[in-house]
Design a protein around this motif. Structure first.
Motif, PDB file in Angstrom:
ATOM      1  N   LYS B 152       1.007  -1.124  -0.036  1.00 47.68           N
ATOM      2  CA  LYS B 152      -0.064  -0.044   0.104  1.00 47.68           C
ATOM      3  C   LYS B 152       0.948   1.169   0.124  1.00 47.68           C
ATOM      4  N   PRO B 153       0.351   2.451  -0.353  1.00 49.04           N
ATOM      5  CA  PRO B 153       1.119   3.744  -0.290  1.00 49.04           C
ATOM      6  C   PRO B 153       1.927   3.786   0.828  1.00 49.04           C
ATOM      7  N   PHE B 154       3.216   3.985   0.740  1.00 50.12           N
ATOM      8  CA  PHE B 154       4.145   4.171   1.811  1.00 50.12           C
ATOM      9  C   PHE B 154       5.026   5.363   1.943  1.00 50.12           C
ATOM     10  N   PRO B 155       4.468   6.350   2.292  1.00 50.49           N
ATOM     11  CA  PRO B 155       5.275   7.838   2.168  1.00 50.49           C
ATOM     12  C   PRO B 155       6.501   7.945   2.709  1.00 50.49           C
ATOM     13  N   THR B 156       6.929   7.004   3.873  1.00 47.29           N
ATOM     14  CA  THR B 156       8.134   7.051   4.433  1.00 47.29           C
ATOM     15  C   THR B 156       9.105   6.240   3.789  1.00 47.29           C
ATOM     16  N   MET B 157       8.832   5.835   2.305  1.00 46.11           N
ATOM     17  CA  MET B 157       9.783   4.994   1.844  1.00 46.11           C
ATOM     18  C   MET B 157      11.353   5.308   2.040  1.00 46.11           C
ATOM     19  N   VAL B 420       6.931   8.852  14.130  1.00 41.50           N
ATOM     20  CA  VAL B 420       6.832   9.173  15.471  1.00 41.50           C
ATOM     21  C   VAL B 420       5.273   8.959  16.062  1.00 41.50           C
ATOM     22  N   TRP B 421       4.506   9.958  15.644  1.00 43.14           N
ATOM     23  CA  TRP B 421       3.053  10.038  16.177  1.00 43.14           C
ATOM     24  C   TRP B 421       2.491   8.621  16.034  1.00 43.14           C
ATOM     25  N   TYR B 422       2.445   7.999  14.725  1.00 41.67           N
ATOM     26  CA  TYR B 422       1.847   6.800  14.573  1.00 41.67           C
ATOM     27  C   TYR B 422       2.072   5.738  15.801  1.00 41.67           C
ATOM     28  N   PRO B 423       3.162   5.332  15.755  1.00 33.81           N
ATOM     29  CA  PRO B 423       3.708   4.397  16.768  1.00 33.81           C
ATOM     30  C   PRO B 423       3.350   4.832  18.324  1.00 33.81           C
ATOM     31  N   LEU B 424       3.469   6.027  18.518  1.00 31.13           N
ATOM     32  CA  LEU B 424       3.190   6.608  20.012  1.00 31.13           C
ATOM     33  C   LEU B 424       1.953   6.906  20.234  1.00 31.13           C
ATOM     34  N   LEU B 425       0.963   7.363  19.325  1.00 36.32           N
ATOM     35  CA  LEU B 425      -0.270   7.950  19.563  1.00 36.32           C
ATOM     36  C   LEU B 425      -1.591   7.082  19.125  1.00 36.32           C
ATOM     37  N   HIS B 426      -1.030   6.432  18.107  1.00 39.79           N
ATOM     38  CA  HIS B 426      -2.229   5.807  17.419  1.00 39.79           C
ATOM     39  C   HIS B 426      -2.849   4.524  18.262  1.00 39.79           C
ATOM     40  N   THR B 427      -4.047   4.454  18.279  1.00 35.50           N
ATOM     41  CA  THR B 427      -4.612   3.451  19.089  1.00 35.50           C
ATOM     42  C   THR B 427      -4.150   2.180  18.807  1.00 35.50           C
ATOM     43  N   LEU B 439      -7.939  11.671  16.220  1.00 40.33           N
ATOM     44  CA  LEU B 439      -6.465  11.738  15.769  1.00 40.33           C
ATOM     45  C   LEU B 439      -5.777  10.399  14.762  1.00 40.33           C
ATOM     46  N   ASP B 440      -6.653   9.381  15.349  1.00 36.04           N
ATOM     47  CA  ASP B 440      -6.337   8.168  14.626  1.00 36.04           C
ATOM     48  C   ASP B 440      -6.564   8.291  13.185  1.00 36.04           C
ATOM     49  N   ALA B 441      -7.893   8.798  13.050  1.00 32.13           N
ATOM     50  CA  ALA B 441      -8.238   9.060  11.353  1.00 32.13           C
ATOM     51  C   ALA B 441      -7.003   9.982  10.864  1.00 32.13           C
ATOM     52  N   LEU B 442      -6.686  10.841  11.366  1.00 37.26           N
ATOM     53  CA  LEU B 442      -5.651  11.724  10.654  1.00 37.26           C
ATOM     54  C   LEU B 442      -4.285  11.291  10.522  1.00 37.26           C
ATOM     55  N   LEU B 443      -3.964  10.289  11.566  1.00 34.53           N
ATOM     56  CA  LEU B 443      -2.711   9.575  11.361  1.00 34.53           C
ATOM     57  C   LEU B 443      -2.561   8.624  10.293  1.00 34.53           C
ATOM     58  N   GLU B 444      -3.799   8.018  10.289  1.00 36.81           N
ATOM     59  CA  GLU B 444      -3.901   6.916   9.118  1.00 36.81           C
ATOM     60  C   GLU B 444      -4.107   7.764   7.657  1.00 36.81           C
ATOM     61  N   LYS B 445      -4.691   8.766   7.615  1.00 36.04           N
ATOM     62  CA  LYS B 445      -4.534   9.533   6.278  1.00 36.04           C
ATOM     63  C   LYS B 445      -3.221   9.884   6.121  1.00 36.04           C
ATOM     64  N   GLY B 446      -2.453  10.589   6.910  1.00 34.11           N
ATOM     65  CA  GLY B 446      -0.938  10.678   6.658  1.00 34.11           C
ATOM     66  C   GLY B 446      -0.007   9.911   6.228  1.00 34.11           C
ATOM     67  N   ARG B 447      -0.387   8.604   6.558  1.00 35.43           N
ATOM     68  CA  ARG B 447       0.382   7.231   5.948  1.00 35.43           C
ATOM     69  C   ARG B 447      -0.285   6.664   4.913  1.00 35.43           C
ATOM     70  N   GLY B 453       1.137  17.586   0.049  1.00 33.83           N
ATOM     71  CA  GLY B 453       0.151  18.550   0.576  1.00 33.83           C
ATOM     72  C   GLY B 453      -0.957  18.103   1.414  1.00 33.83           C
ATOM     73  N   GLU B 454      -1.247  16.547   1.025  1.00 34.20           N
ATOM     74  CA  GLU B 454      -2.595  15.936   1.876  1.00 34.20           C
ATOM     75  C   GLU B 454      -2.009  15.854   3.054  1.00 34.20           C
ATOM     76  N   ARG B 455      -0.642  15.061   3.002  1.00 36.62           N
ATOM     77  CA  ARG B 455       0.006  14.814   4.368  1.00 36.62           C
ATOM     78  C   ARG B 455       0.276  15.898   5.357  1.00 36.62           C
ATOM     79  N   LEU B 456       0.390  17.169   4.700  1.00 33.07           N
ATOM     80  CA  LEU B 456       0.842  18.175   5.474  1.00 33.07           C
ATOM     81  C   LEU B 456      -0.598  18.831   6.212  1.00 33.07           C
ATOM     82  N   VAL B 457      -1.459  18.651   5.160  1.00 36.61           N
ATOM     83  CA  VAL B 457      -2.901  18.980   6.156  1.00 36.61           C
ATOM     84  C   VAL B 457      -3.256  18.021   7.062  1.00 36.61           C
ATOM     85  N   ALA B 458      -3.213  16.633   6.846  1.00 35.05           N
ATOM     86  CA  ALA B 458      -3.501  15.881   7.702  1.00 35.05           C
ATOM     87  C   ALA B 458      -2.625  16.090   9.098  1.00 35.05           C
ATOM     88  N   TYR B 459      -1.478  16.205   9.065  1.00 37.24           N
ATOM     89  CA  TYR B 459      -0.517  16.376  10.328  1.00 37.24           C
ATOM     90  C   TYR B 459      -0.508  17.803  11.115  1.00 37.24           C
TER      91      TYR B 459
END
Lengths: 305, 506
Positions: B152-157, B420-427, B439-447, B453-459
């Motif tokens: 699946k899309p992996f922005p931190t490749m 950082v935020w996904y492993p430390l704050l996602h349910t 917050l979960d929804a936004l962190l999922e969107k970001g990844r 641009g979409e990632r910046l808005v989510a974060y």
């Protein structure tokens, strides 16, 4: 004599086996090391997968039996961190530690024996008192403090000796001095007091009465008897030197087994710790055996036991 | 032979024995040689077979990754010239051409495929497997083009492909395969600026310049890495000129090293110092006002000044300031103990409460001192902290069972919110002690998207929630402090990797 030696040998073997059992279980008390090898963000599922792969999820008794049977065949397993045979890693660094301990032991004998003889023969003199002071200092200064002070003075301030590493004789000076301090102190004190005791015995008085020179009395008669308790302590000190090398090596970045062991312990590299401890136990037991036999050689009364 | 003679002979033989051995230079180094002292030796010379930064620092100068981290925190070309996404699940890399490994083997798309296929094979047991495990497959398009595919899309490749993802350093396929299980581990061959010369275990690793390096021949001809664990010894070495670069200098030694023949180089690290609040188990920390109060109660600036000598970087949220999406307009909670007390009273704790603190100690620079100082500040607003410092192995066990409690000082690093935020704050994440569906929804969107641009808005939206809900007490990025000889010019990096490509001696 043969029965005595065989008895001691069996006893020595039992000690090594006992130590191997103890280290196997002790090193596992604080939990298994899987998570320490993985990146901090690793998921619980991934940790569990790797743990299974490494076999740490099996019953501990099964793990021990596997270790024991492999160890009997000389196989101490792969180091978890280095992914290389554990005993090979230990043996590879062993000559360096042996060199350091031998240098320290020679140094302490070269200093302590003459010092003890001088002190015992000139009891109450300035030499005796300064010898006592020196051994008090040697016994009470911790190795790490002494090591750091040596580095500060001889490397940082005077620029005479390299602070760390191994290679030339200059590299060996400070570690050997730091390591030798304690055993020098102990041996000096013990040899001095045994000599004083022996020098007051009847047969020494007889020797004096015969008109033997003081030199002949000390070296020919007194030293031999005073050496018996001292030999035991020297034997124990060899073990202490090998153990003390752990701290000394760490301070002077000396590439020996001690440093490897410290790192293995903080990494929870079980296999490496086991290989190190078993080797050291075997070595110290062998030294004690040699001391016991040497004792028997020096004192015929012990052989009949 | 009597005992005296034995004694004399044995001491002589020891002295003779002592003078045999290698030839490490005693003091000042040659004009074209640099010696670097780190706390530990390498574990292996195989980039995919270790899990430690001191090892990675050595290997990064022998091998190259596809992409590298620039001083500005942005990725730059290394063995890959450029990259693009033909579809959201594909990362296509155009590779540099005409590059050879140190043994003459050619670098091409096949080498990239081989490198990742090898490290991703479960039987290979790469310790840092999880850093690259998002890669589903590597496909050779042509000799100078390679596709890296994901499920699946992996922005931190790119974080999985640069030097700090250890197995991402590119190895020569033929040499590595021919060498069996540990050929590469003993004698590494890469494309990097330095060639391997020798490795004397626990004593030194010696490298020599690769004059044909594609990035330009390195200026320093010879490099020796030495392991020196004891801090005082490292300092004595750099002061006496036996070593040109030492890592991990304590802040209190900065003035002493910043004069005479030595100097200091420092940068904020990408490590994050913060407290996470356990909001999952019943405790006062489940109340947002309490979490905010604790943020108001601690004077982080004063802690930074007194304990870290003012070094490092204050952060407003748990993210390094150079991270993707970090907004300089974010402001940390100001130090305001009166406000803290008011909020605690409002939440029903006018007399404060008692709470445990869980952490390791001695894991990070001055961690214990910083925790103790924090405990002092919290005491002033009536929050009594019972600290429980755990040994590494115990901490790992407690963490795995999700047993951390109260105030948690875990330390973390990562320069993208998803790291950082996904492993430390996602349910439900194993290191997360917080749960918030918004917050979960936004962190999922970001990844789930590659569109920046979409990632910046989510974060940015996620940041606002984190600021308001205060699941953490963000403190600072501790500094990396190095001691250098005056003649050595080198720039430290935020991720603590030691790169000698641009280093110089004068």
């Amino acid at each position: 004599m043969l029965r005595y030696v065989i008895g001691r040998l069996l006893y020595a073997a039992a000690v090594v086996v006992g130590v191997s059992v103890a280290v196997f279980f002790l090193v596992r008390l604080g939990g298994d090391p899987t998570a320490l090898f993985l990146p901090p963000e690793t998921s619980a599922a991934e940790i569990a997968r790797v743990r299974h792969q490494m076999g740490f999820d099996r019953p501990i008794l099964i793990q021990y039996l596997e270790f024991a049977s492999n160890a009997l065949h000389g196989d101490f397993g792969q180091s978890l961190r280095y992914q290389q045979p554990a005993m090979h890693l230990v043996l590879e660094r062993f000559p360096a530690t042996l060199q350091l301990s031998a240098a320290a032991l020679s140094l302490s004998l070269v200093v302590s024996v003459p010092l003890a003889i001088l002190a015992a023969t000139h009891r109450g003199s300035a030499i005796d008192r300064s010898g006592l002071l020196l051994s008090l200092i040697g016994q009470s200064f911790p190795t790490f403090w002494l090591g750091i002070m040596l580095i500060l003075i001889f490397s940082e301030m005077l620029g005479l000796l390299p602070p760390s590493g191994r290679g030339t004789w200059q590299h060996l000076v400070m570690p050997a001095v730091a390591l030798a301090a304690y055993s020098t102190a102990i041996i000096t004190r013990l040899l001095r007091s045994s000599l004083i005791e022996v020098l007051q015995t009847d047969y020494i008085r007889t020797a004096r009465g015969k008109g033997l020179s003081e030199r002949a009395i000390v070296f020919g008669h007194a030293l031999r008897n005073a050496a018996i308790p001292t030999l035991t302590v020297i034997g124990l000190q060899v073990g202490a030197l090998l153990g003390g090398a752990v701290i000394t090596e760490e301070i002077f970045a000396y590439p020996g087994v001690g440093r490897l062991a410290i790192q293995a312990i903080s990494n929870r590299d079980f296999t490496l710790v086991q290989a190190f401890v078993v080797l050291m136990a075997a070595l110290i037991v062998t030294i004690n055996l040699a001391v016991d036999v040497g004792y028997a050689l020096l004192d015929p009364r012990l052989r009949t036991r | 032979m009597d005992r005296r003679q034995v004694l004399l002979l044995s001491s002589l033989s020891v002295i003779g024995f002592s003078s045999v051995g290698g030839t490490t230079a005693a003091v000042a180094q040659a004009a074209d040689t640099v010696v670097i002292a780190q706390a530990a030796d390498a574990y292996s010379m195989d980039p995919a077979k270790h899990s430690a930064y001191p090892t990675a620092n050595i290997l990064f100068n022998i091998f190259d990754p596809l992409v590298t981290l620039g001083a500005d925190g942005k990725f730059q070309p290394a063995l890959a010239l450029s990259w693009s996404n033909p579809d959201p699940n594909t990362w296509r890399f155009k590779l540099r051409e005409g590059i050879k490994f140190h043994n003459g083997e050619a670098f091409d798309a096949n080498a990239v495929k081989y490198t990742f296929d090898r490290a991703l094979d479960p039987a290979f047991k790469a310790p840092y497997y999880s850093r690259i495990s998002a890669i589903k497959s590597v496909e050779v398009v042509d000799p100078s083009t390679v596709d890296i595919k994901t499920e699946k899309p992996f922005p931190t490749m790119l974080y999985a492909l640069y030097e700090a993802a250890f197995p991402a350093l590119i190895v020569p396929p033929k040499y590595t395969a021919d060498g069996g299980t540990d050929g590469l581990a003993r004698k590494p061959i890469g494309t990097g600026p330095y060639r391997f010369v020798e490795w004397v275990k626990d004593d030194r690793v010696v490298l020599e310049a690769n004059p044909e390096y594609w990035g330009g021949a390195p200026k320093i001809k010879k490099v020796t890495f030495r392991p020196i664990k004891e801090t005082r010894t490292r300092i004595a070495e750099v002061k006496s000129g036996g070593v040109d670069l030492i890592a991990d200098v304590p802040p209190e030694d900065v003035p002493g090293l910043n004069r005479g023949e030595t100097k200091i180089a420092t940068t904020p690290s990408d490590i994050l110092y913060f407290f996470a609040f356990d909001t999952l188990k019943p405790s006062p920390l489940q109340d947002k006002r309490v979490r905010q109060a604790l943020n108001y109660a601690v004077d982080v600036n004063a802690i930074q000044k007194s304990i870290l000598g003012g070094l490092g970087e204050r952060i407003a949220l748990t993210l390094p300031r150079t991270a993707f999406g970090y907004d300089p307009s974010w402001k940390p909670y100001p130090y305001d103990p009166a406000k803290a007390k008011a909020l605690l009273a409002e939440a029903g704790f006018p007399q404060g409460f008692t709470i445990p603190l869980n952490s390791r100690q001695g894991r990070y620079l001055k961690d214990k001192e910083i925790m103790e100082a924090t405990i002092g500040y919290l005491g002033k607003v009536g929050v009594k902290v019972e600290a429980k410092y755990m040994e590494h192995g115990v901490w790992a066990q407690v963490s795995e069972k999700k047993g951390r409690e109260g105030l948690i000082f875990p330390g973390w690093s990562g320069t993208d919110p998803d790291l950082v935020w996904y492993p430390l704050l996602h349910t439900g994440e194993y290191q997360s002690y917080y749960s918030n569906p918004r917050l979960d929804a936004l962190l999922e969107k970001g990844r789930s998207t590659l569109v920046e641009g979409e990632r910046l808005v989510a974060y940015s939206e996620a940041a606002a929630i984190i600021q308001e809900e205060a699941p953490h007490l963000p403190m600072l990025q501790p500094p990396l402090v190095y001691g250098l000889t005056k003649r050595f010019t080198w720039t430290p990096r935020i991720d603590s990797m030691i790169d000698l490509r641009k280093a110089e001696l004068n």
